[in-house]
Design an enzyme around this catalytic site. Structure first.
Site, PDB file in Angstrom:
ATOM      1  N   ASN A 152     -10.319  -0.243   1.027  1.00  0.00           N
ATOM      2  CA  ASN A 152      -8.557   0.105   0.397  1.00  0.00           C
ATOM      3  C   ASN A 152      -8.116  -0.596  -0.608  1.00  0.00           C
ATOM      4  OD1 ASN A 152      -6.036  -0.770   0.882  1.00  0.00           O
ATOM      5  ND2 ASN A 152      -6.139  -1.081   2.829  1.00  0.00           N
ATOM      6  N   HIS A 207      -2.638   6.943   2.128  1.00  0.00           N
ATOM      7  CA  HIS A 207      -3.544   5.549   1.913  1.00  0.00           C
ATOM      8  C   HIS A 207      -5.007   5.036   2.667  1.00  0.00           C
ATOM      9  CE1 HIS A 207      -3.794   1.797   1.176  1.00  0.00           C
ATOM     10  NE2 HIS A 207      -3.905   1.302   2.527  1.00  0.00           N
ATOM     11  N   CYS A 232       0.932  -1.634   0.399  1.00  0.00           N
ATOM     12  CA  CYS A 232      -0.306  -0.076   0.200  1.00  0.00           C
ATOM     13  C   CYS A 232       0.592   1.144  -0.116  1.00  0.00           C
ATOM     14  CB  CYS A 232      -1.322  -0.257   1.059  1.00  0.00           C
ATOM     15  SG  CYS A 232      -1.891  -1.419   1.125  1.00  0.00           S
TER      16      CYS A 232
HETATM   17  N1  ACO Z   1     -18.688  -7.516  11.345  1.00  0.00           N
HETATM   18  C1  ACO Z   1     -18.303  -7.855  12.960  1.00  0.00           C
HETATM   19  N2  ACO Z   1     -17.035  -8.027  14.346  1.00  0.00           N
HETATM   20  C2  ACO Z   1     -16.367  -8.102  14.143  1.00  0.00           C
HETATM   21  C3  ACO Z   1     -16.071  -8.282  12.391  1.00  0.00           C
HETATM   22  C4  ACO Z   1     -17.339  -7.988  11.206  1.00  0.00           C
HETATM   23  N3  ACO Z   1     -16.598  -8.013  10.238  1.00  0.00           N
HETATM   24  N4  ACO Z   1     -14.878  -8.087  12.317  1.00  0.00           N
HETATM   25  C5  ACO Z   1     -14.298  -8.406  13.485  1.00  0.00           C
HETATM   26  N5  ACO Z   1     -15.116  -8.775  14.541  1.00  0.00           N
HETATM   27  C6  ACO Z   1     -16.052  -8.836  15.818  1.00  0.00           C
HETATM   28  C7  ACO Z   1     -14.386  -9.821  16.483  1.00  0.00           C
HETATM   29  O1  ACO Z   1     -14.267 -10.617  16.645  1.00  0.00           O
HETATM   30  C8  ACO Z   1     -14.525  -8.624  18.015  1.00  0.00           C
HETATM   31  O2  ACO Z   1     -15.121  -9.661  18.871  1.00  0.00           O
HETATM   32  P1  ACO Z   1     -14.764 -10.074  20.046  1.00  0.00           P
HETATM   33  O3  ACO Z   1     -13.953  -8.915  21.236  1.00  0.00           O
HETATM   34  O4  ACO Z   1     -15.989 -10.535  20.970  1.00  0.00           O
HETATM   35  O5  ACO Z   1     -13.859 -11.008  19.747  1.00  0.00           O
HETATM   36  C9  ACO Z   1     -14.404  -7.671  17.632  1.00  0.00           C
HETATM   37  O6  ACO Z   1     -15.325  -7.368  16.914  1.00  0.00           O
HETATM   38  C10 ACO Z   1     -13.223  -6.626  18.256  1.00  0.00           C
HETATM   39  O7  ACO Z   1     -12.565  -7.241  16.652  1.00  0.00           O
HETATM   40  P2  ACO Z   1     -11.221  -6.721  16.712  1.00  0.00           P
HETATM   41  O8  ACO Z   1     -10.671  -7.301  15.181  1.00  0.00           O
HETATM   42  O9  ACO Z   1     -10.572  -6.153  17.943  1.00  0.00           O
HETATM   43  O10 ACO Z   1     -11.637  -5.216  15.475  1.00  0.00           O
HETATM   44  P3  ACO Z   1     -10.491  -4.043  15.548  1.00  0.00           P
HETATM   45  O11 ACO Z   1     -10.778  -2.158  16.363  1.00  0.00           O
HETATM   46  O12 ACO Z   1      -9.389  -4.161  15.544  1.00  0.00           O
HETATM   47  O13 ACO Z   1     -11.208  -3.706  14.146  1.00  0.00           O
HETATM   48  C11 ACO Z   1     -10.278  -3.283  11.773  1.00  0.00           C
HETATM   49  C12 ACO Z   1     -10.590  -4.027  13.309  1.00  0.00           C
HETATM   50  C13 ACO Z   1     -10.631  -2.733  10.890  1.00  0.00           C
HETATM   51  C14 ACO Z   1      -9.793  -4.676  11.155  1.00  0.00           C
HETATM   52  C15 ACO Z   1      -8.634  -2.999  12.411  1.00  0.00           C
HETATM   53  O14 ACO Z   1      -7.747  -3.242  13.098  1.00  0.00           O
HETATM   54  C16 ACO Z   1      -8.019  -1.960  11.856  1.00  0.00           C
HETATM   55  O15 ACO Z   1      -8.252  -1.640  10.663  1.00  0.00           O
HETATM   56  N6  ACO Z   1      -6.488  -2.517  11.549  1.00  0.00           N
HETATM   57  C17 ACO Z   1      -6.387  -1.783  10.903  1.00  0.00           C
HETATM   58  C18 ACO Z   1      -5.911  -2.485   9.654  1.00  0.00           C
HETATM   59  C19 ACO Z   1      -5.273  -1.741   7.652  1.00  0.00           C
HETATM   60  O16 ACO Z   1      -5.205  -1.291   7.399  1.00  0.00           O
HETATM   61  N7  ACO Z   1      -5.168  -2.538   7.367  1.00  0.00           N
HETATM   62  C20 ACO Z   1      -4.414  -2.028   6.090  1.00  0.00           C
HETATM   63  C21 ACO Z   1      -3.247  -1.766   5.622  1.00  0.00           C
HETATM   64  S1  ACO Z   1      -2.175  -2.589   4.704  1.00  0.00           S
HETATM   65  C22 ACO Z   1      -3.248  -2.327   3.593  1.00  0.00           C
HETATM   66  O17 ACO Z   1      -3.387  -1.796   3.231  1.00  0.00           O
HETATM   67  C23 ACO Z   1      -2.650  -3.807   2.547  1.00  0.00           C
END
Ligand code: ACO
Length: 334
Positions: A289, A259, A134
């Site tokens: 993304n 990004h 990215c």
């Molecule tokens: N819908 C509903 N609930 C969900 C989902 C979903 N799609 N996915 C996960 N959950 C649940 C999980 O199971 C968890 O439940 P629990 O607390 O009972 O275990 C809860 O939601 C929280 O999950 P987390 O993974 O802790 O959520 P978080 O707040 O970290 O958000 C996210 C997840 C949005 C993916 C975040 O971590 C993020 O944005 N990370 C960076 C992602 C990124 O930028 N990636 C790309 C970078 S490089 C590139 O572009 C290739």
């Protein structure tokens, strides 16, 4: 690797731009038919409401997965965006000395997708792919600028992805994040001022395991929280380094083009840099993304909306799998 700034003897300007998005739009509501999620959860965690996809379960047709000759490949998206950038600049493809295609989702392992794109467009010079995930497009900007200062008159830079082919559509932890698309910029030599004021590129390969996709088709694997935390820190540090090298204060940045990974990351980075949300270029809400395509898609939309004016300072900053990061400070020469 630290980047430099300052006079190069040969000025470089961006004279053309274009974008391309696949027709099929997948909403968050559509995703609820694939796994347990909700529009509210996805919007709150990422800012994404919909994304365009070229392949996958929502693309109509007997074979949901495009092949290299089909519609909606990384090549076809690149060709459309590239053609628009050349038309905008009024430049013939034969006048382009180099095509750099930034992608982390090439259509084939061999050859580089840029070969097919160059043939279809009729590029006069060479072509190569660049993969820095990215952060790829910002790496590409620095490379394109360098090739123009080294002597080429024109370099076409395209960021294009079909991440839908790398998405595990049953994995609710990250399938909602990704989308497909392409954006292109044409870099041209000019006498006098240079657009690139400062830049910074980096990689920490010890972090491969926090975000990757293998060749086995199992899709993207991501430690979301870890990526989130490191992404903010790396992007802020890189952007700060570029601004310092450019001798530009964040208050002077007219447009911040980060990004488009997650609105929470984008806004947190802007806040830490002291850049107001009204100065962020964002398309994340309707593209998700799109990796290497995300920065040009956001920049092109801002240009089309008349948000960029002659003399404006633009800050571009990205991070990605690797983990890579990159930033650049660019003065819009008009
Ligand atoms: N819908 C509903 N609930 C969900 C989902 C979903 N799609 N996915 C996960 N959950 C649940 C999980 O199971 C968890 O439940 P629990 O607390 O009972 O275990 C809860 O939601 C929280 O999950 P987390 O993974 O802790 O959520 P978080 O707040 O970290 O958000 C996210 C997840 C949005 C993916 C975040 O971590 C993020 O944005 N990370 C960076 C992602 C990124 O930028 N990636 C790309 C970078 S490089 C590139 O572009 C290739």
């Amino acid at each position: 690797m630290a980047g430099g700034s300052g006079p190069t003897g040969r000025g470089v300007t961006i004279s053309g731009w274009g974008a391309s998005l696949p027709e099929t739009v997948v909403t968050n509501a559509d995703l609820t038919t694939l796994f347990d999620t909700s529009d509210e959860w996805i919007v709150e965690r990422s800012g994404i409401r919909s994304r365009h996809v070229a392949t996958g379960p929502f693309v109509p047709g007997p074979d949901a997965h495009a092949d290299v000759d089909g519609v909606g490949t990384t090549a076809t998206l690149s060709i459309e965006a590239g053609r628009r950038a050349l038309a905008r600049a009024g430049v013939e493809p034969s006048e382009v000395g180099l095509l750099i295609l930034c992608t982390t989702s090439p259509d084939q392992a061999v050859p580089a997708t840029s070969a097919a794109v160059a043939a279809s467009l009729g590029i006069g010079g060479g072509a190569m792919d660049l993969n820095a995930a990215c952060a790829g497009f910002t790496y590409g900007m620095v490379a394109a600028h360098g090739m123009v200062t080294a002597g080429l008159d024109r370099v076409l830079l395209i960021g294009a992805e079909t991440l839908s082919r790398l998405t595990n559509w049953t994995d609710r932890t990250n399938a909602f994040l990704f989308g497909d698309g392409a954006g292109a910029l044409l870099f041209e030599a000019v006498g006098g001022d240079d657009g690139l004021l400062g830049w910074d590129l980096g990689v920490d390969g010890s972090l491969v395991s926090i975000l990757y996709a293998d060749h086995d088709g199992s899709g993207m694997v991501m430690k979301g929280k870890e990526v989130f935390r490191r992404a903010i820190r790396a992007t802020v540090e890189s952007a700060t380094a570029s601004l310092e090298r450019a001798k530009v204060d964040p208050a002077e940045v007219a447009l911040f083009v980060p990004h488009q990974a997650n609105w929470r990351i984008m806004s947190a980075v802007a806040e830490r840099l002291g850049i107001g949300e009204d100065r962020i270029a964002s398309v994340i809400e309707h593209t998700g993304n799109t990796s290497s395509a995300s920065i040009p898609l956001a920049l092109v939309e801002a240009l089309e909306a008349g948000r960029v004016h002659e003399g404006d300072v633009i800050l571009l900053a990205g991070f990605g799998a690797g983990m890579t990061w990159a930033s650049a400070v660019w003065r819009w020469l008009g």
